[in-house]
Design a protein around this motif. Structure first.
Motif, PDB file in Angstrom:
ATOM      1  N   GLU A  74      10.142  -1.793  -4.822  1.00 23.84           N
ATOM      2  CA  GLU A  74       8.684  -1.893  -4.931  1.00 23.84           C
ATOM      3  C   GLU A  74       7.978  -0.874  -4.045  1.00 23.84           C
ATOM      4  OE1 GLU A  74       6.887  -3.709  -7.000  1.00 23.84           O
ATOM      5  OE2 GLU A  74       8.583  -4.749  -7.905  1.00 23.84           O
ATOM      6  N   THR A  75       8.599  -0.473  -2.927  1.00 27.75           N
ATOM      7  CA  THR A  75       7.934   0.439  -1.982  1.00 27.75           C
ATOM      8  C   THR A  75       8.911   1.484  -1.468  1.00 27.75           C
ATOM      9  OG1 THR A  75       8.482  -0.665   0.088  1.00 27.75           O
ATOM     10  CG2 THR A  75       6.598  -1.536  -1.129  1.00 27.75           C
TER      11      THR A  75
ATOM     12  N   ASP B 293       4.862   3.799  -9.892  1.00 28.43           N
ATOM     13  CA  ASP B 293       3.899   4.470  -9.017  1.00 28.43           C
ATOM     14  C   ASP B 293       2.513   3.833  -9.137  1.00 28.43           C
ATOM     15  OD1 ASP B 293       2.382   5.627 -11.065  1.00 28.43           O
ATOM     16  OD2 ASP B 293       3.266   7.603 -10.823  1.00 28.43           O
ATOM     17  N   SER B 294       1.573   4.379  -8.382  1.00 25.21           N
ATOM     18  CA  SER B 294       0.272   3.713  -8.243  1.00 25.21           C
ATOM     19  C   SER B 294      -0.551   3.767  -9.524  1.00 25.21           C
ATOM     20  CB  SER B 294      -0.513   4.353  -7.096  1.00 25.21           C
ATOM     21  OG  SER B 294      -0.651   5.739  -7.337  1.00 25.21           O
TER      22      SER B 294
ATOM     23  N   GLY C  18       9.180   2.394   1.566  1.00 26.38           N
ATOM     24  CA  GLY C  18       9.729   1.975   2.837  1.00 26.38           C
ATOM     25  C   GLY C  18      10.949   1.065   2.694  1.00 26.38           C
TER      26      GLY C  18
ATOM     27  N   TRP D 238      10.834   3.587  -8.915  1.00 28.14           N
ATOM     28  CA  TRP D 238       9.762   2.653  -8.601  1.00 28.14           C
ATOM     29  C   TRP D 238       8.640   2.796  -9.614  1.00 28.14           C
ATOM     30  CZ3 TRP D 238       5.407   3.780  -4.866  1.00 28.14           C
ATOM     31  CH2 TRP D 238       4.991   5.097  -5.010  1.00 28.14           C
TER      32      TRP D 238
END
Lengths: 269, 269, 269
Positions: free
Chosen positions: B222-223, B237-238, B225, B235
């Motif tokens: 999900e992130t 993306d935004s 980090g 993932w």
């Protein structure tokens, strides 16, 4: 004619398009705002470079809301913050030290609050683009008059980690803060540090500079034009930092300084 | 304070100066307009990259006149068009598919008209710089209140040609839409496509990815980090696209993905 | 709705951040101004490229205060100047020829004054960043209504040194003015020079071009689309200059023209 448009600036490591999306969010929420992109080309993830840019630039911008986003920690629990300064600005960005040197130049930190209130975020917050979803909406709402204290809990913002200049045995050792696009180095020391190490340096004084992989001889000068084109010089740049440059050329190229982290200066015997 | 300044954005593959000339034309014809350069650095002639940028960005910009210019066909008979969207925007640019994906995100195409009326062009139209001579004047006149129907004949705008994601034998094959400046790939599939291929993917699920010249193993997260610095991840993306990235690094550099056109994903056994 | 915001443009070789600092100074002194960055990416110290950009762009910008800064002589006694044009613009920058070609396109020089009055500089003037400390404040004060004559003594601005095109023995020899980001060359000659050398050239006419290190054959065309993708052409660009380009490609890459200073054209036998 009175001008009451609130002023919002943006400085990011996102490139043009993602930064413009942030500007678009500000324009949408605060249509009266005057929005300036201070930079969209900070070296990605280079918090120190971004901090130095903000510290250098913001004193020359109008009092306003200044958004700085260099955020290697996006997606982790680092806080987003808004910092009110003595001059009356509000600095918005990640709480990773990016904003503190600039706040120091703008009258210091008056108060700081976390960006927590969902009313001042976009309705949907992504995990990766907090510039768009958290920082820009907060900046726009502050530009619209929202009080910083309404954003979230008070916080003590983190300082930027920069090694200080060191003086020993007639040498001054300084960190390289960043390299500008002309290939000139900006060093983490100011005129006072130079004076503390060497006394009052007359223009034309010769110095030896050494770094991890090389050495060079140059003179301390007040202006670029004091040395011939292609010649290196040490000088005080327009924001008060010590700089190492080559007149009409690139210091990194001419001296092989690319990647240098720390320089040691000594007066030539 | 009501804000009635019309909003105009520009996204081009022209570089800063030629795009600023377009902005200057808009300012000259529509001095009240608020003009934002969304991008001047789309890869030259890359209509797909430009289309994806507009699709991603315009929903975050104010309702306004959005000019998109990536135009390999300048100097040929391809049509210049203005497309009114369901949200109330007008998209201005070449009729080569560039504007359609964004229109889809803005409520769809309400009507589209060719830019034919010489009253809404510069007096002299060059053969090569329609951004300056046709598109920007049209955008400015629309911002000033000119009705889209006054620009020219109604047209049916052309769609952008993008290969759809394909699902077969437990694999998902997706086109690479573009590479952002961090070296992350944006892929032509969304969360629903991922679910259709693999069911509900838990964060941490390992996947194998293959392309024309290489292969890699990574996890769906999900992130950023969630993986160590330097590690790759898949993932969302935004803007809702599937992305392939490296935490604090460049996926194209780290994995040798430069030039990859199509990726095939498969759950690791 | 009348629009009385004064218009200020900036074109520099400083990069984004330093140019934005200049914009910030303008916004601070002239908060009502509409500020456009025309370019922040002129090749460093390339006065000729900057001059050609201003000459090409300013006719398309609103009448206003246009600041051009490419200043290899910063720190030396070269004068800073403001030049009023026949169209009503004021051009602000170093007196090194940068501004003169643009002034010629804007109705010629009406009067020019040195920037000497300390009231229209920042309180502290650095030796290296006159863009921030001298040029931007002067531009902002002029935008606020300060008369050019109040800035300092009248001066006769220096012309830009560009070699003229030369015609001899059925050839036209022209300087390369600059290379745009698409890799197309802009040449220091206009349609009239072409006609003087070769008479009235029909589209499709074949020409040989030679330079210091190479030679190529191409055709004179009205539009890019008249040659196949990847093929070179000679043409008249949108600002009236002779250009050498490759359809959907880079002329410098395709023909090995990087660094070419002068081209000689001759009709193919």
């Amino acid at each position: 004619m009175p001008e009451t448009r609130p002023f919002v600036s943006l400085a990011t490591d996102f490139g043009a398009a993602y930064t413009a999306i942030c500007a678009g969010v500000v324009h949408t929420i605060a249509p009266a705002a005057n929005v300036l992109v201070l930079s969209d080309e900070i070296t990605p993830f280079d918090v120190r470079e971004g901090a130095m840019l903000l510290r250098q630039a913001l004193p020359y911008l109008p009092v306003g809301v200044h958004t700085g986003i260099v955020d290697p920690g996006v997606g982790t629990p680092r806080l987003p913050v808004a910092i009110e300064t003595g001059r009356g600005d509000v600095l918005v960005g990640p709480d990773n030290g990016l904003l503190l040197p600039a706040a120091g130049k703008l009258g210091g930190v008056v108060r700081a609050h976390a960006l927590e209130n969902p009313a001042y975020r976009l309705p949907e917050v992504s995990t990766s683009f907090h510039g768009r979803d958290i920082f820009s909406p907060a900046a726009a709402h502050i530009a619209n008059g929202v009080d910083v204290a309404d954003l979230g809990a008070p916080v003590e913002p983190l300082a930027l980690d920069v090694p200080p200049p060191m003086i020993a045995d007639g040498t001054l050792t300084v960190p390289v803060l960043y390299t500008d696009r002309f290939g000139s180095l900006v060093l983490g020391a100011e005129r006072d540090d130079l004076a503390a190490a060497f006394g009052d340096l007359a223009p034309g004084t010769r110095l030896d500079v050494t770094w991890e992989t090389g050495t060079a001889r140059l003179s301390f000068e007040e202006t670029f034009g004091s040395v011939a084109p292609g010649e290196p010089l040490l000088w005080i740049d327009s924001s008060g930092w010590l700089g190492l440059a080559v007149n009409q050329g690139s210091a990194t190229d001419a001296l092989g300084l690319t990647g240098a982290d720390t320089l040691t200066l000594r007066k030539t015997d």
